[in-house]
Design a protein around this motif. Structure first.
Motif, PDB file in Angstrom:
ATOM      1  N   ASN A 124       0.813  -1.211   0.000  1.00 47.89           N
ATOM      2  CA  ASN A 124       0.000   0.000   0.000  1.00 47.89           C
ATOM      3  C   ASN A 124       0.848   1.264   0.000  1.00 47.89           C
ATOM      4  N   LEU A 125       1.997   1.207   0.689  1.00 44.86           N
ATOM      5  CA  LEU A 125       2.920   2.338   0.621  1.00 44.86           C
ATOM      6  C   LEU A 125       3.407   2.546  -0.807  1.00 44.86           C
ATOM      7  N   LEU A 126       3.714   1.442  -1.466  1.00 40.88           N
ATOM      8  CA  LEU A 126       4.148   1.533  -2.857  1.00 40.88           C
ATOM      9  C   LEU A 126       3.015   2.045  -3.740  1.00 40.88           C
ATOM     10  N   GLN A 127       1.785   1.563  -3.467  1.00 44.25           N
ATOM     11  CA  GLN A 127       0.631   2.037  -4.239  1.00 44.25           C
ATOM     12  C   GLN A 127       0.451   3.540  -4.040  1.00 44.25           C
ATOM     13  N   SER A 128       0.624   3.995  -2.800  1.00 38.83           N
ATOM     14  CA  SER A 128       0.550   5.432  -2.541  1.00 38.83           C
ATOM     15  C   SER A 128       1.686   6.172  -3.218  1.00 38.83           C
ATOM     16  N   GLY A 129       2.744   5.427  -3.539  1.00 44.44           N
ATOM     17  CA  GLY A 129       3.854   6.035  -4.259  1.00 44.44           C
ATOM     18  C   GLY A 129       3.434   6.614  -5.595  1.00 44.44           C
ATOM     19  N   THR A 147       5.428  -2.065 -10.961  1.00 47.53           N
ATOM     20  CA  THR A 147       4.707  -1.014 -11.688  1.00 47.53           C
ATOM     21  C   THR A 147       5.034   0.378 -11.144  1.00 47.53           C
ATOM     22  N   LEU A 148       5.350   0.471  -9.850  1.00 44.47           N
ATOM     23  CA  LEU A 148       5.739   1.766  -9.301  1.00 44.47           C
ATOM     24  C   LEU A 148       7.060   2.240  -9.905  1.00 44.47           C
ATOM     25  N   ILE A 149       8.004   1.318 -10.048  1.00 43.57           N
ATOM     26  CA  ILE A 149       9.286   1.678 -10.668  1.00 43.57           C
ATOM     27  C   ILE A 149       9.056   2.164 -12.097  1.00 43.57           C
TER      28      ILE A 149
END
Length: 462
Positions: free
Chosen positions: A33-38, A178-180
């Protein structure tokens, strides 16, 4: 082999240390979720360099995006609850059937919602009182985002189903990948490079759309593989009325709950937008910060729903109650510490997202100082809401959302800002007051749960 894996996972989650079980599920979910918030943070970082109009364009679009998302994502709550209870009851084939049905329903709901939102975008932005100087940027950004909602629904659904089965590592890896990609694509599409044109604010939306599509494909490939317990297959998507009814009964109140939050965000935005671009941008910046801050609470809430659901399916009712209590305490104390940090460094935190924008920083600092001390109350309420959903009590969470947002927060914000000397600050004070009242009500309702009546599936005798 799949049955052995699922049994091993179930044994870990259904017995032994509750804290260990919460950690096993919660930590990967929080990280994901932290990454999603990224996505939001990366977008905010690059768009913030375009000026306050660009920041305001995203800020005014966010409540609408959340509303559109809420219309369809309630089904994922139903999927998580039913899958978790089936896994706990060792009904693995039924869990697979439910997962396939729920994913199919998500796609069927997602397509018309995306189309409708695209055409209604101008009207929705006008309804929020979007200023003329911001409107073109907001419309372009919003239309791209809602066009890809079917991908957002799809990946959110796959994440929820995997988490309900106890599989939390794979969604984490997909989100990280996907965040990267999003971090690389954002500056390229926003500012342009070589043959790639500069799309400005819309570039952030295009990057998000592409990466959500990649995430859906990756999730489906995983759930067709032999390396996970839960399976989604096209053959199992043939409509089943019994599953459809259960999903609707659990999912519709959850969608209404999320819509209540989304519409209240729109209502708050309509109160804020008339106060000028600087206040609107500050409200959006702090909302982004809030979204990041509560990610740990969301992770604990999801872990709570998974663990409570599986233990209810297995008939471990006292353990289910203990999980809810411990998760609420963890969320309360963890977010209280986060609130202390946010209060202490409020000017620097706001300035990071709105550099060199003095009016925005001033309003944002005031808002953050007022809301940060109540972060722990938000965490407590979210953790217990996860327990409510795991027991099938989505009507309870829906009612809490409607009351807190529409009978408490918005009327309070209006009254304090218009009929007291607090003025703009009155909008901000409505948040912590609402958080306190609803945290108390949530605890009272949790202690009154009849756990024995919470099982939605029959336990396997095998």
């Amino acid at each position: 082999m799949a049955t052995d894996i699922s049994d091993n996972t179930a044994n870990i989650l259904l017995q032994g240390s509750i804290l260990r079980s919460l950690t096993k599920i919660g930590v990967p979910v929080i990280l994901a979720n932290l990454l999603q918030s990224g996505y939001i943070m990366v977008d905010a970082f690059w768009v913030g360099r375009l000026g306050d109009k660009a920041v305001a364009a995203i800020s005014v679009s966010q409540p609408i995006v959340f509303l559109v998302f809420a219309l369809g994502i309630g089904l994922s709550v139903a999927g998580t609850t039913l899958v978790a209870q089936c896994i706990g009851a060792r009904l693995h084939r039924e869990a697979n059937n439910i997962a396939s049905q729920v994913f199919m329903l998500a796609l069927l709901f997602g397509l018309p919602i995306s189309v409708g939102a695209y055409w209604l975008s101008p009207w929705m932005l006008r309804t929020l009182g979007t200023q003329e100087e911001v409107f073109p940027l907001a419309l372009s950004f919003l239309r791209v985002i809602v066009s890809g909602m079917i991908f957002t629904f799809g990946f959110s659904m796959l994440q929820s189903l995997m988490r309900g089965s106890g599989e939390v590592r794979i969604p984490l890896m997909i989100t990280l990948g996907t965040l990267i990609l999003n971090a690389v694509m954002d500056p390229l599409l926003i500012y342009g490079w070589g043959i790639i044109p500069a799309f400005g604010v819309t570039g952030a939306a295009i990057a998000t759309l592409i990466n959500q599509g990649i995430a859906v494909v990756a999730g489906l490939l995983v759930l067709h593989s032999r390396h996970v317990v839960l399976k989604v297959s096209f053959r199992a998507m043939k409509p089943r009325l019994d599953i459809f009814k259960s999903v609707v009964q659990l999912g519709v109140p959850s969608s209404i709950e999320l819509c209540a939050h989304a519409l209240s965000a729109s209502g708050m935005m309509s109160l804020v937008a008339v106060l000028g671009t600087a206040v609107t941008a500050a409200y959006g910046v702090v909302n982004n910060i809030n979204a990041l801050v509560i990610v740990p609470a969301i992770g604990v809430s999801i872990a709570t729903a998974t663990l409570v659901g599986q233990n209810i399916g297995a008939g471990n009712f006292e353990r289910a109650r203990a999980i809810g209590r411990l998760s609420a305490l963890i969320s309360f104390f963890a977010l209280t510490l986060v609130g202390v940090f946010a209060f202490t460094f409020a000017p620097d935190i706001v300035a990071f997202f709105a550099p060199n924008q003095t009016p925005v920083i001033g309003h944002g600092e005031r808002f953050l100082h007022i809301i940060a001390p109540s972060y722990g109350l938000i965490g407590l309420q979210m953790a217990l809401s996860g327990a409510f959903r795991a027991t099938g009590r989505t009507m309870t969470t829906m009612t809490l959302a409607l009351v807190s947002q529409w009978l408490v927060q918005i009327p309070l914000a209006w009254g304090l800002s218009h009929y007291t000397s607090l003025a703009v600050s009155g909008l901000w004070y409505a948040f912590p007051v609402t958080n306190l009242l609803m945290a108390v009500v949530t605890v009272i309702l949790f202690e009154r749960i009849d756990w024995q009546s919470s099982r939605l599936v029959e336990k396997s005798q095998g």
